[in-house]
Design an enzyme around this catalytic site. Structure first.
Site, mmCIF file in Angstrom:
data_model
loop_
_atom_site.group_PDB
_atom_site.id
_atom_site.type_symbol
_atom_site.label_atom_id
_atom_site.label_comp_id
_atom_site.label_asym_id
_atom_site.label_seq_id
_atom_site.Cartn_x
_atom_site.Cartn_y
_atom_site.Cartn_z
ATOM 1 N N ASP A 1 -65.098 -19.319 11.188
ATOM 2 C CA ASP A 1 -66.029 -19.836 10.089
ATOM 3 C C ASP A 1 -67.825 -19.670 10.620
ATOM 4 O O ASP A 1 -67.873 -19.561 11.870
ATOM 5 C CB ASP A 1 -66.191 -22.076 10.202
ATOM 6 C CG ASP A 1 -66.897 -22.162 8.907
ATOM 7 O OD1 ASP A 1 -66.886 -21.386 8.770
ATOM 8 O OD2 ASP A 1 -67.018 -23.406 9.683
ATOM 9 N N GLY A 2 -68.700 -19.571 9.437
ATOM 10 C CA GLY A 2 -69.522 -19.152 9.850
ATOM 11 C C GLY A 2 -69.839 -17.910 8.491
ATOM 12 O O GLY A 2 -70.926 -17.530 9.421
ATOM 13 N N ASN A 3 -68.908 -17.189 8.362
ATOM 14 C CA ASN A 3 -69.828 -16.260 8.081
ATOM 15 C C ASN A 3 -70.327 -16.074 7.163
ATOM 16 O O ASN A 3 -71.667 -15.191 6.499
ATOM 17 C CB ASN A 3 -67.706 -15.870 6.776
ATOM 18 C CG ASN A 3 -67.328 -15.007 7.804
ATOM 19 O OD1 ASN A 3 -67.096 -15.109 9.487
ATOM 20 N ND2 ASN A 3 -66.192 -14.879 7.396
ATOM 21 N N ARG B 1 -65.086 -30.036 13.262
ATOM 22 C CA ARG B 1 -63.913 -30.667 12.395
ATOM 23 C C ARG B 1 -62.572 -29.735 12.475
ATOM 24 O O ARG B 1 -62.894 -28.308 12.931
ATOM 25 C CB ARG B 1 -64.072 -30.850 10.806
ATOM 26 C CG ARG B 1 -64.673 -30.036 9.992
ATOM 27 C CD ARG B 1 -65.207 -30.183 8.508
ATOM 28 N NE ARG B 1 -66.202 -29.255 8.430
ATOM 29 C CZ ARG B 1 -67.374 -29.742 7.965
ATOM 30 N NH1 ARG B 1 -68.071 -30.554 8.579
ATOM 31 N NH2 ARG B 1 -68.145 -28.194 7.561
ATOM 32 N N ASN C 1 -59.852 -23.842 0.314
ATOM 33 C CA ASN C 1 -61.020 -22.872 -0.097
ATOM 34 C C ASN C 1 -60.513 -21.752 -1.217
ATOM 35 O O ASN C 1 -61.953 -21.943 -2.453
ATOM 36 C CB ASN C 1 -60.917 -21.966 0.912
ATOM 37 C CG ASN C 1 -61.097 -22.119 2.268
ATOM 38 O OD1 ASN C 1 -60.734 -21.101 2.882
ATOM 39 N ND2 ASN C 1 -62.111 -22.853 2.140
ATOM 40 N N TRP C 2 -59.591 -22.239 -2.204
ATOM 41 C CA TRP C 2 -59.527 -21.809 -4.108
ATOM 42 C C TRP C 2 -60.749 -22.439 -4.129
ATOM 43 O O TRP C 2 -60.881 -21.943 -5.554
ATOM 44 C CB TRP C 2 -58.326 -22.590 -4.555
ATOM 45 C CG TRP C 2 -57.144 -21.925 -3.589
ATOM 46 C CD1 TRP C 2 -56.241 -22.127 -2.819
ATOM 47 C CD2 TRP C 2 -56.716 -20.585 -4.050
ATOM 48 N NE1 TRP C 2 -55.024 -21.662 -2.895
ATOM 49 C CE2 TRP C 2 -55.426 -20.429 -3.132
ATOM 50 C CE3 TRP C 2 -57.197 -19.624 -4.410
ATOM 51 C CZ2 TRP C 2 -54.762 -18.976 -2.689
ATOM 52 C CZ3 TRP C 2 -56.838 -17.554 -4.413
ATOM 53 C CH2 TRP C 2 -55.199 -18.134 -3.267
ATOM 54 N N ARG D 1 -72.909 -18.124 6.406
ATOM 55 C CA ARG D 1 -74.367 -18.769 7.458
ATOM 56 C C ARG D 1 -74.764 -17.219 7.492
ATOM 57 O O ARG D 1 -76.117 -17.455 7.604
ATOM 58 C CB ARG D 1 -74.636 -20.296 8.215
ATOM 59 C CG ARG D 1 -74.144 -21.096 7.573
ATOM 60 C CD ARG D 1 -73.999 -21.923 7.854
ATOM 61 N NE ARG D 1 -72.267 -22.322 8.248
ATOM 62 C CZ ARG D 1 -71.604 -23.029 9.187
ATOM 63 N NH1 ARG D 1 -72.279 -23.864 9.362
ATOM 64 N NH2 ARG D 1 -70.188 -22.926 8.882
ATOM 65 N N TRP D 2 -73.915 -16.396 8.331
ATOM 66 C CA TRP D 2 -74.680 -15.536 9.191
ATOM 67 C C TRP D 2 -75.546 -14.256 7.818
ATOM 68 O O TRP D 2 -75.776 -13.850 8.405
ATOM 69 C CB TRP D 2 -73.483 -15.302 9.889
ATOM 70 C CG TRP D 2 -73.046 -13.256 9.884
ATOM 71 C CD1 TRP D 2 -73.651 -13.714 11.645
ATOM 72 C CD2 TRP D 2 -73.503 -12.493 10.001
ATOM 73 N NE1 TRP D 2 -74.338 -12.190 12.173
ATOM 74 C CE2 TRP D 2 -73.649 -11.076 10.549
ATOM 75 C CE3 TRP D 2 -72.884 -11.425 8.492
ATOM 76 C CZ2 TRP D 2 -74.119 -10.113 10.688
ATOM 77 C CZ3 TRP D 2 -73.329 -10.270 8.680
ATOM 78 C CH2 TRP D 2 -73.661 -9.458 9.352
ATOM 79 N N THR E 1 -55.867 -24.282 2.041
ATOM 80 C CA THR E 1 -55.585 -24.229 0.808
ATOM 81 C C THR E 1 -56.977 -24.917 0.332
ATOM 82 O O THR E 1 -56.558 -24.888 -1.071
ATOM 83 C CB THR E 1 -54.765 -25.663 0.885
ATOM 84 O OG1 THR E 1 -54.393 -26.097 1.509
ATOM 85 C CG2 THR E 1 -53.286 -24.370 1.494
ATOM 86 N N GLU F 1 -56.553 -27.392 23.818
ATOM 87 C CA GLU F 1 -57.881 -28.025 24.268
ATOM 88 C C GLU F 1 -59.202 -27.467 23.139
ATOM 89 O O GLU F 1 -58.821 -25.746 22.889
ATOM 90 C CB GLU F 1 -58.570 -27.235 25.534
ATOM 91 C CG GLU F 1 -57.398 -28.099 27.047
ATOM 92 C CD GLU F 1 -57.765 -29.297 26.768
ATOM 93 O OE1 GLU F 1 -59.375 -29.701 27.250
ATOM 94 O OE2 GLU F 1 -56.819 -30.243 27.252
HETATM 95 C C1 IPE Z 1 -62.121 -23.800 7.666
HETATM 96 O O1 IPE Z 1 -63.548 -23.258 7.377
HETATM 97 C C2 IPE Z 1 -61.333 -22.444 6.812
HETATM 98 C C3 IPE Z 1 -61.575 -21.090 7.639
HETATM 99 C C4 IPE Z 1 -62.028 -20.632 8.297
HETATM 100 C C5 IPE Z 1 -60.547 -20.673 6.858
HETATM 101 P P1 IPE Z 1 -64.062 -24.215 5.989
HETATM 102 O O2 IPE Z 1 -65.770 -23.383 5.826
HETATM 103 O O3 IPE Z 1 -63.449 -23.624 4.476
HETATM 104 O O4 IPE Z 1 -64.383 -25.783 6.125
HETATM 105 P P2 IPE Z 1 -65.567 -26.435 5.653
HETATM 106 O O5 IPE Z 1 -65.028 -26.870 4.516
HETATM 107 O O6 IPE Z 1 -66.149 -26.981 7.083
HETATM 108 O O7 IPE Z 1 -64.787 -28.158 6.138
HETATM 109 C C1 IPE Z 2 -65.552 -18.839 6.989
HETATM 110 O O1 IPE Z 2 -66.576 -18.628 6.429
HETATM 111 C C2 IPE Z 2 -64.103 -17.826 6.060
HETATM 112 C C3 IPE Z 2 -63.903 -18.345 4.835
HETATM 113 C C4 IPE Z 2 -62.846 -20.052 4.875
HETATM 114 C C5 IPE Z 2 -62.860 -17.528 4.367
HETATM 115 P P1 IPE Z 2 -67.245 -19.110 5.774
HETATM 116 O O2 IPE Z 2 -67.348 -18.459 3.722
HETATM 117 O O3 IPE Z 2 -67.541 -20.795 5.159
HETATM 118 O O4 IPE Z 2 -69.118 -19.773 6.047
HETATM 119 P P2 IPE Z 2 -69.922 -20.735 6.384
HETATM 120 O O5 IPE Z 2 -69.105 -21.754 6.415
HETATM 121 O O6 IPE Z 2 -70.271 -21.058 4.248
HETATM 122 O O7 IPE Z 2 -70.933 -20.243 6.465
HETATM 123 MG MG MG Z 3 -67.799 -22.748 6.486
#
Ligand code: IPE
Ligand code: IPE
Ligand code: MG
Length: 263
Positions: free
Chosen positions: A37-39, A211, A85-86, A41-42, A83, A224
């Protein structure tokens, strides 16, 4: 494989703050799972488009795959697309699907060289044609590999997975193949996408969110958790070592008493 071929070379020259002697190589988690997660925001923090974050995230995944192979991890799983992310903007979904296909083809030589077997968690039949075909090709191409298993969660949701397992068990009961009394924990586990894989022992979530986001709800029962504020594109081999060292310091009780303090 050059200079990166062994544990010693891959983990040579640790940065300040990483003490390699703190790592017990005989107690590496069998299955490490990453919620990447965090791509977005990075990228945003750098004034870049979110897609650049996803590209950078792929570079991190490549490093973590190699690091896990060098550490003799049995299974590395990674949450790439849920599921839910769509519901992102269509352009971001399209870009992600294209990046998955492109990267997977590009990284096949790495997977071959490192003897990595790929499996998918989630319904890949519902992916766009390009991505689905590349994934199916990669599955075949790596099926005979005997090294680490890389389980990529794409179009994965734990609730959908559990509903699917229930449906498949019900179908077997309806067909007279299975008695309802035979539905035990092993029978449920056997119908999950992770059938045959050990449960994750260490789940890493980057970018600080506390979460699960519908990830492996059944399988993480005794995992863990390690949550780091680092965004996924900045997560590297050293951050992974930090997570494993933290894992090795945990007192895993499994509902019993502490293994070390019991008397
Ligand atoms: C969780 O990240 C799913 C993946 C890393 C692929 P999200 O960015 O989709 O999760 P939420 O929306 O913050 O809960
Ligand atoms: C995780 O990074 C990658 C995917 C869920 C596909 P995000 O795209 O969720 O990055 P943030 O959470 O918006 O920073
Ligand atoms: Mg995210």
């Amino acid at each position: 494989m050059g200079d990166d071929a062994t544990f010693e070379t891959y983990f040579a020259n640790p940065p300040a703050g990483i003490d390699l002697t703190a790592l017990d190589r005989s107690r590496i988690p069998r299955h490490i799972s990453c919620i990447m997660d965090g791509n977005g925001r990075w990228a945003t923090e750098r004034g870049l488009a979110r897609g650049e974050g996803h590209r950078a995230g792929i570079v991190s995944l490549r490093e973590i795959i190699t690091a896990c192979v060098r550490l003799d991890v049995e299974v590395l799983s990674a949450y790439a697309f849920s599921t839910e992310n769509w519901s992102r903007p269509q352009a971001e979904v399209n870009l992600l699907m294209h990046l998955f296909a492109q990267t997977f083809i590009q990284e096949l030589p790495l997977l071959r060289r490192e003897n990595v077997k790929v499996v998918f968690l989630g319904d890949i039949s519902a992916l766009p044609k390009e991505t689905r075909e590349v994934f199916e090709y990669g599955l075949q191409e790596t099926a005979q590999h005997t090294g680490m298993t890389l389980a990529l969660a794409v179009n994965y949701g734990a609730r959908a997975e559990l509903a699917r397992a229930a449906r498949r068990l019900a179908e077997r009961v309806a067909a007279g193949e299975l008695d309802p009394t035979g539905i035990d924990e092993a029978a449920v586990a056997g119908e999950l996408y992770t059938a045959g894989l050990p449960d994750p022992e260490l789940v890493v979530r980057t970018s600080g969110e506390m979460r699960l986001s519908n990830y492996l709800l059944w399988q993480v029962a005794y995992a863990e958790f390690y949550i780091t504020p680092t965004y996924w594109p900045d997560f590297n081999r050293w951050e992974l070592l930090r997570a494993i060292i933290a894992f090795q310091g945990r007192d895993r009780r499994f509902g019993g008493l502490s293994a070390t303090k019991e008397s």
